[in-house]
Write a protein that holds these residues in place. Structure first.
Motif, mmCIF file in Angstrom:
data_model
loop_
_atom_site.group_PDB
_atom_site.id
_atom_site.type_symbol
_atom_site.label_atom_id
_atom_site.label_comp_id
_atom_site.label_asym_id
_atom_site.label_seq_id
_atom_site.Cartn_x
_atom_site.Cartn_y
_atom_site.Cartn_z
ATOM 1 N N ALA A 22 20.256 4.648 -3.281
ATOM 2 C CA ALA A 22 19.662 3.151 -4.173
ATOM 3 C C ALA A 22 19.034 3.611 -5.062
ATOM 4 O O ALA A 22 18.704 3.391 -6.041
ATOM 5 N N ASP A 27 24.725 2.133 -9.012
ATOM 6 C CA ASP A 27 25.734 1.458 -9.332
ATOM 7 C C ASP A 27 27.210 1.808 -7.925
ATOM 8 O O ASP A 27 27.990 1.962 -7.588
ATOM 9 N N THR A 30 26.593 -0.198 -4.867
ATOM 10 C CA THR A 30 26.205 -1.526 -5.432
ATOM 11 C C THR A 30 28.601 -1.430 -4.768
ATOM 12 O O THR A 30 28.627 -2.490 -4.631
ATOM 13 N N GLN A 38 22.494 -3.760 3.579
ATOM 14 C CA GLN A 38 20.868 -4.395 3.311
ATOM 15 C C GLN A 38 20.548 -5.048 4.422
ATOM 16 O O GLN A 38 19.489 -4.960 4.635
#
Length: 97
Positions: A22, A27, A30, A38
């Motif tokens: 992360a 990106d 994500t 998370q």
């Protein structure tokens, strides 16, 4: 300093890899990891109480192992290498470099 048990160690290893990825490739993270990651790996594994039931601890350890394998597969673009991140063709380490 308290010693981590085997389940905590596996979970903390996956959490540390997700955190490193992360930081170095937000990106990528994500695009591939949903919010469940998370929730599970946002806090250090030793910051909450492990399940008291052996059956639940074994199931949690299996979840961590599956998530770790899925993370390797996503990062490497193939099935996870037998010896971990070092053999991953796209990365020399868990930090995504």
């Amino acid at each position: 300093m308290r010693q981590l048990n085997q389940v905590e160690l596996v979970g903390e290893t996956v959490r540390a890899c997700v955190e490193a990825l992360a930081a170095s490739a937000p990106d990528w993270v994500t695009a591939r990891l949903d919010g469940g990651w998370q929730r599970r790996y946002g806090a250090r594994v030793d910051s909450w109480r492990m399940p008291s039931s052996k059956t639940k601890r074994v199931a949690l350890g299996a979840d961590y192992a599956r998530n770790g394998a899925a993370l390797l597969a996503a990062r490497c673009g193939t099935r996870p290498p037998r010896r971990g991140w070092r053999n991953c063709p796209q990365s020399g380490s868990c930090n995504g470099s």
